[in-house]
Design an enzyme around this catalytic site. Structure first.
Site, mmCIF file in Angstrom:
data_model
loop_
_atom_site.group_PDB
_atom_site.id
_atom_site.type_symbol
_atom_site.label_atom_id
_atom_site.label_comp_id
_atom_site.label_asym_id
_atom_site.label_seq_id
_atom_site.Cartn_x
_atom_site.Cartn_y
_atom_site.Cartn_z
ATOM 1 N N LYS A 1 -12.833 -1.336 5.868
ATOM 2 C CA LYS A 1 -12.162 -2.278 6.766
ATOM 3 C C LYS A 1 -12.630 -2.111 8.206
ATOM 4 O O LYS A 1 -13.084 -3.054 8.810
ATOM 5 C CB LYS A 1 -10.655 -2.138 6.638
ATOM 6 C CG LYS A 1 -10.171 -2.824 5.364
ATOM 7 C CD LYS A 1 -9.076 -2.123 4.656
ATOM 8 C CE LYS A 1 -8.883 -2.737 3.273
ATOM 9 N NZ LYS A 1 -8.050 -1.899 2.410
ATOM 10 N N TRP B 1 0.822 -1.214 0.000
ATOM 11 C CA TRP B 1 0.000 0.000 0.000
ATOM 12 C C TRP B 1 0.851 1.258 0.000
ATOM 13 O O TRP B 1 0.549 2.214 -0.714
ATOM 14 C CB TRP B 1 -1.004 -0.015 1.161
ATOM 15 C CG TRP B 1 -2.054 -1.047 0.907
ATOM 16 C CD1 TRP B 1 -2.269 -2.192 1.601
ATOM 17 C CD2 TRP B 1 -3.010 -1.062 -0.182
ATOM 18 N NE1 TRP B 1 -3.287 -2.922 1.032
ATOM 19 C CE2 TRP B 1 -3.760 -2.255 -0.042
ATOM 20 C CE3 TRP B 1 -3.291 -0.196 -1.233
ATOM 21 C CZ2 TRP B 1 -4.785 -2.591 -0.939
ATOM 22 C CZ3 TRP B 1 -4.308 -0.535 -2.126
ATOM 23 C CH2 TRP B 1 -5.042 -1.718 -1.977
ATOM 24 N N ASP C 1 -1.902 6.837 5.908
ATOM 25 C CA ASP C 1 -2.942 5.966 5.373
ATOM 26 C C ASP C 1 -3.280 4.984 6.494
ATOM 27 O O ASP C 1 -2.481 4.114 6.823
ATOM 28 C CB ASP C 1 -2.409 5.244 4.133
ATOM 29 C CG ASP C 1 -3.398 4.204 3.597
ATOM 30 O OD1 ASP C 1 -4.500 4.065 4.158
ATOM 31 O OD2 ASP C 1 -3.042 3.527 2.601
HETATM 32 C C1 LIG Z 1 -7.489 -1.396 1.361
HETATM 33 C C2 LIG Z 1 -6.394 -0.405 1.474
HETATM 34 C C3 LIG Z 1 -6.251 0.650 0.562
HETATM 35 C C4 LIG Z 1 -7.132 0.796 -0.664
HETATM 36 O O1 LIG Z 1 -8.351 1.281 -0.316
HETATM 37 P P1 LIG Z 1 -9.455 1.620 -1.422
HETATM 38 O O2 LIG Z 1 -10.509 2.266 -0.587
HETATM 39 O O3 LIG Z 1 -9.873 0.331 -2.046
HETATM 40 O O4 LIG Z 1 -8.848 2.550 -2.397
HETATM 41 C C5 LIG Z 1 -5.240 1.564 0.769
HETATM 42 N N1 LIG Z 1 -4.410 1.464 1.815
HETATM 43 C C6 LIG Z 1 -4.515 0.452 2.712
HETATM 44 C C7 LIG Z 1 -3.569 0.396 3.853
HETATM 45 C C8 LIG Z 1 -5.506 -0.504 2.564
HETATM 46 O O5 LIG Z 1 -5.618 -1.500 3.444
#
Ligand SMILES: *Cc1c(COP(=O)(O)O)cnc(C)c1O
Length: 360
Positions: free
Chosen positions: A195, A102, A171
């Site tokens: 999540k 990521w 993030d």
């Molecule tokens: C799932 C995830 C993403 C991507 O998220 P989207 O909403 O599908 O763009 C980005 N960073 C992390 C750490 C993730 O777990």
């Protein structure tokens, strides 16, 4: 109904209480004779939902007046671009830490926008690892520092956030509101909701108000943070149903004792599962360096890939969903986000012991 044990990485498990509440009021929200999905985003019924979502998130994160909550679209993936588009002016440099898949994606997008500097790269390390964030060579005068608090695929998690001179941006898609932290250490945090916060389609951004104004006015309107900040995320039609579910999840989290309350539960869940892995005499092998083991995504391997495939197949037959590791790394991954109950951990551990007895 027999509810599955859901270990999906994302979209992920939601609290059963939240789903039942949504079901109860799906066709008639608060006696209005309409679903919340059918209400205008400018009307009173939806306004109450929206405002409670903002208030609950603010409370759960301990936000001061210096921060603003935004509900955006495009997922965390759009934030990979939106962050540098707003906060990385020409001639400036942003620091990034490459801790895995990521972080790599965030870096790829930021490179298209401006100049970035990679402070450390642990993305290819096996066992999966993270650097010592207190010892990184941060760039003096950097526009910001970008980190990934939890690498969903590698199963690693930053345990202590650094104090940086430049605004720290994280993030937090896969561990937002799973534990308490000091928001004042951050310039901005963001997370796709699917999540730990709700369904897919909503992205939570929390940003320090002074940073909102850094975007060039030439940026397309919808990409400037100030556009949604000025309108309380109601510049255009927001994902109303997703925000409604997120609001119910935020209520559920408050009832669990907020970030501290859920953190204690998460710690108990994760340590039980890691203990089962570590206590298997090497049949199960954790894939992350113990110091950075994630409390959200637990990753491990079996002696052979054939056994891993059999493990996943038999798990499904036992009502346990989502245990196959990400296609890029293989192995097994149990995503045990906030809403994953202890009963699912216990069921998984019992299955693991039985599987080992038959195949070890
Ligand atoms: C799932 C995830 C993403 C991507 O998220 P989207 O909403 O599908 O763009 C980005 N960073 C992390 C750490 C993730 O777990």
């Amino acid at each position: 109904m027999s509810r599955a044990h859901i270990f999906n990485a994302g979209p992920a498990i939601l609290p059963l209480e939240v789903l039942e509440q949504a079901q109860k009021e799906l066709v008639d929200f608060a006696g209005t004779g309409m679903s919340i999905m059918e209400h205008s985003h400018r009307g009173k019924a939806y306004a109450a939902v929206h405002d409670e979502a903002v208030a609950n998130i603010s409370k759960l994160l301990g936000l001061t007046d210096d921060y603003q909550v935004l509900f955006l679209q495009g997922g965390a993936s759009l934030q990979f671009s939106q962050i540098p588009l707003n906060l990385l002016p020409a001639g400036a440099v942003a620091d990034y830490v490459n801790t895995g898949t990521w972080a790599s994606k965030a870096i790829k997008e930021a490179k298209k926008v401006g100049q970035i500097n990679i402070l450390a790269d642990t993305s290819k390390e096996i066992p999966t690892n993270m650097p010592d964030f207190d010892a990184l060579p941060y760039t003096p005068g950097a526009a910001y520092v970008h980190i990934t608090s939890n690498e969903t695929i590698a199963g690693t998690q930053i345990k202590k956030f650094p104090k940086t001179e430049a605004p720290l941006i994280a993030d937090m898609s896969s561990d937002i509101l799973s534990r308490p932290f000091d928001i004042t250490q951050f310039g901005a945090i963001y997370a796709g909701a699917q999540k730990n916060l709700g369904p897919s389609g909503v992205t939570l951004v929390v940003i320090r108000k002074d940073l909102i104004e850094r975007a060039p006015e030439t940026l397309p309107t919808m990409l400037q943070y100030r556009t949604q900040a000025k309108e309380n995320s109601l510049y255009n039609t927001p994902p109303t149903f997703g925000i409604y579910i997120l609001m119910l999840v935020s209520r559920w989290l408050l009832a669990k004792g907020g970030a501290a309350g859920i953190a204690a539960i998460n710690e108990a869940k994760a340590s039980k599962l890691y203990a089962a892995i570590d206590g298997s005499n090497g049949f199960y092998r954790g894939t992350a360096v113990p110091a950075f083991r994630s409390n959200m995504n637990v990753t491990w391997r079996l002696p052979t890939e054939d056994l891993e495939a059999l493990f996943v197949k038999e798990a499904i037959a036992n009502n346990m969903i989502g245990l196959k590791g990400h296609r890029s790394v293989g192995g097994i991954r149990a995503s045990i986000y906030n809403a994953c109950p202890m009963e699912s951990i216990d069921a998984l551990i019992a299955f693991m012991a039985d599987f080992q007895k038959r195949n070890g």
